[in-house]
Scaffold this motif. Sequence first.
Motif, PDB file in Angstrom:
ATOM      1  N   MET A   1       0.843  -1.195   0.000  1.00 53.77           N
ATOM      2  CA  MET A   1       0.000   0.000   0.000  1.00 53.77           C
ATOM      3  C   MET A   1       0.878   1.245   0.000  1.00 53.77           C
ATOM      4  O   MET A   1       1.891   1.300   0.703  1.00 53.77           O
ATOM      5  CB  MET A   1      -0.907   0.042   1.237  1.00 53.77           C
ATOM      6  N   ASP A   2       0.481   2.239  -0.775  1.00 54.91           N
ATOM      7  CA  ASP A   2       1.089   3.563  -0.672  1.00 54.91           C
ATOM      8  C   ASP A   2       0.354   4.335   0.422  1.00 54.91           C
ATOM      9  O   ASP A   2      -0.880   4.348   0.469  1.00 54.91           O
ATOM     10  CB  ASP A   2       0.984   4.324  -1.991  1.00 54.91           C
ATOM     11  N   VAL A   3       1.111   4.985   1.286  1.00 53.10           N
ATOM     12  CA  VAL A   3       0.556   5.711   2.426  1.00 53.10           C
ATOM     13  C   VAL A   3       0.674   7.208   2.162  1.00 53.10           C
ATOM     14  O   VAL A   3       1.770   7.709   1.878  1.00 53.10           O
ATOM     15  CB  VAL A   3       1.291   5.340   3.724  1.00 53.10           C
TER      16      VAL A   3
ATOM     17  N   PHE B   1      -4.735   5.094   2.349  1.00 54.95           N
ATOM     18  CA  PHE B   1      -3.988   3.929   1.885  1.00 54.95           C
ATOM     19  C   PHE B   1      -4.440   3.637   0.461  1.00 54.95           C
ATOM     20  O   PHE B   1      -5.635   3.430   0.209  1.00 54.95           O
ATOM     21  CB  PHE B   1      -4.278   2.697   2.748  1.00 54.95           C
ATOM     22  N   LYS B   2      -3.491   3.615  -0.480  1.00 55.85           N
ATOM     23  CA  LYS B   2      -3.789   3.209  -1.850  1.00 55.85           C
ATOM     24  C   LYS B   2      -3.187   1.831  -2.064  1.00 55.85           C
ATOM     25  O   LYS B   2      -1.972   1.659  -2.018  1.00 55.85           O
ATOM     26  CB  LYS B   2      -3.233   4.235  -2.841  1.00 55.85           C
TER      27      LYS B   2
ATOM     28  N   HIS C   1     -10.704  -5.721  -4.426  1.00 55.07           N
ATOM     29  CA  HIS C   1     -10.675  -4.771  -5.543  1.00 55.07           C
ATOM     30  C   HIS C   1     -10.782  -3.315  -5.107  1.00 55.07           C
ATOM     31  O   HIS C   1     -10.876  -2.432  -5.949  1.00 55.07           O
ATOM     32  CB  HIS C   1     -11.775  -5.073  -6.578  1.00 55.07           C
ATOM     33  N   SER C   2     -10.798  -3.036  -3.823  1.00 50.73           N
ATOM     34  CA  SER C   2     -10.745  -1.642  -3.392  1.00 50.73           C
ATOM     35  C   SER C   2      -9.371  -1.072  -3.717  1.00 50.73           C
ATOM     36  O   SER C   2      -8.347  -1.739  -3.540  1.00 50.73           O
ATOM     37  CB  SER C   2     -11.004  -1.529  -1.888  1.00 50.73           C
ATOM     38  N   GLU C   3      -9.361   0.170  -4.168  1.00 45.75           N
ATOM     39  CA  GLU C   3      -8.092   0.794  -4.526  1.00 45.75           C
ATOM     40  C   GLU C   3      -7.586   1.743  -3.457  1.00 45.75           C
ATOM     41  O   GLU C   3      -6.373   1.944  -3.340  1.00 45.75           O
ATOM     42  CB  GLU C   3      -8.231   1.543  -5.859  1.00 45.75           C
ATOM     43  N   SER C   4      -8.495   2.334  -2.680  1.00 44.24           N
ATOM     44  CA  SER C   4      -8.043   3.253  -1.633  1.00 44.24           C
ATOM     45  C   SER C   4      -8.992   3.222  -0.442  1.00 44.24           C
ATOM     46  O   SER C   4     -10.189   2.947  -0.586  1.00 44.24           O
ATOM     47  CB  SER C   4      -7.923   4.680  -2.175  1.00 44.24           C
ATOM     48  N   ILE C   5      -8.425   3.502   0.724  1.00 43.50           N
ATOM     49  CA  ILE C   5      -9.177   3.591   1.959  1.00 43.50           C
ATOM     50  C   ILE C   5      -8.757   4.889   2.637  1.00 43.50           C
ATOM     51  O   ILE C   5      -7.560   5.154   2.799  1.00 43.50           O
ATOM     52  CB  ILE C   5      -8.884   2.400   2.889  1.00 43.50           C
TER      53      ILE C   5
END
Length: 267
Positions: free
Chosen positions: A138-140, A212-213, A235-239
């Motif tokens: 994940m990218d933060v 989070f991506k 399949h979620s891309e970002s949170i």
Amino acid sequence: MTDDRRNLFVAYKQEDEVLRKVEPLLELAQNYGFTLVDDYKKANIIASIGGDGAFLQAVRKTGFRDDCLYVGVSTGELGFYCDFHVDDHEKMMTAMDNNQVEVRKYPTLAVTMDHDDSTFYCLNECSIRSSIIKTLVMDVFIDDLYFETFRGDGMIVSTPTGSTAYNKSVTGAVVDPKLQCYQVSEMASLNNNLYRTLGSSFVLSNERKLTFKIEQDNNQYPIIGIDNEALSIRHSESIRFHLSDLVVKTVKLKDNSFWHKVRRSFL
């Protein structure tokens, strides 16, 4: 209690052992002028019977109401959300008769998914991890700043009151709930010559937003924990996270602060 709004909804498991403890408590409540209601939407006070897990479930199932008081009643050891024990009737009534209770306000964490723009609330924490034996990537982002790329088992985002739960088990800090903030902690991050993260928990103010991506390649099976419930976010891309303005109001004893509970639980 000085408030004359005394409609009481009680949440508990329909088990024989629990029922035996609850029935005399319900009778006592009626004797003290409380009106028992079957619909939590009509209640001014919502009591959970069980433990901290039961309290979290009661708050979630009654919609995180901010216009009523929540009361945690334990059937075992006293926890962080339970100031009373189900068998200690005298203590409950003495506390209310002698004005020994206060209202505590717990902050909540708002969590928004990109795939349907749904927002969930957490009283303790939100955890994101892979549901298969594979590294989650994940990218933060903090606000709009790219901060790091995380590789590991997952991440935990916790409220101050949730800092003593899952967060503490991964060596996160215990945070005073009077601070308007939330904490981010790693679960088994990869840190070597190729991959690098901060490698420690960090605390964000209530003015900060966290995102989070999730890398989509080979990461199709993340799972999210919302307090003590699990949801699939395939399949979620970002949170996205932020400390919500929504607070949960609870009844506490004056001599049972957060730090009293920390000392009792861990020292």
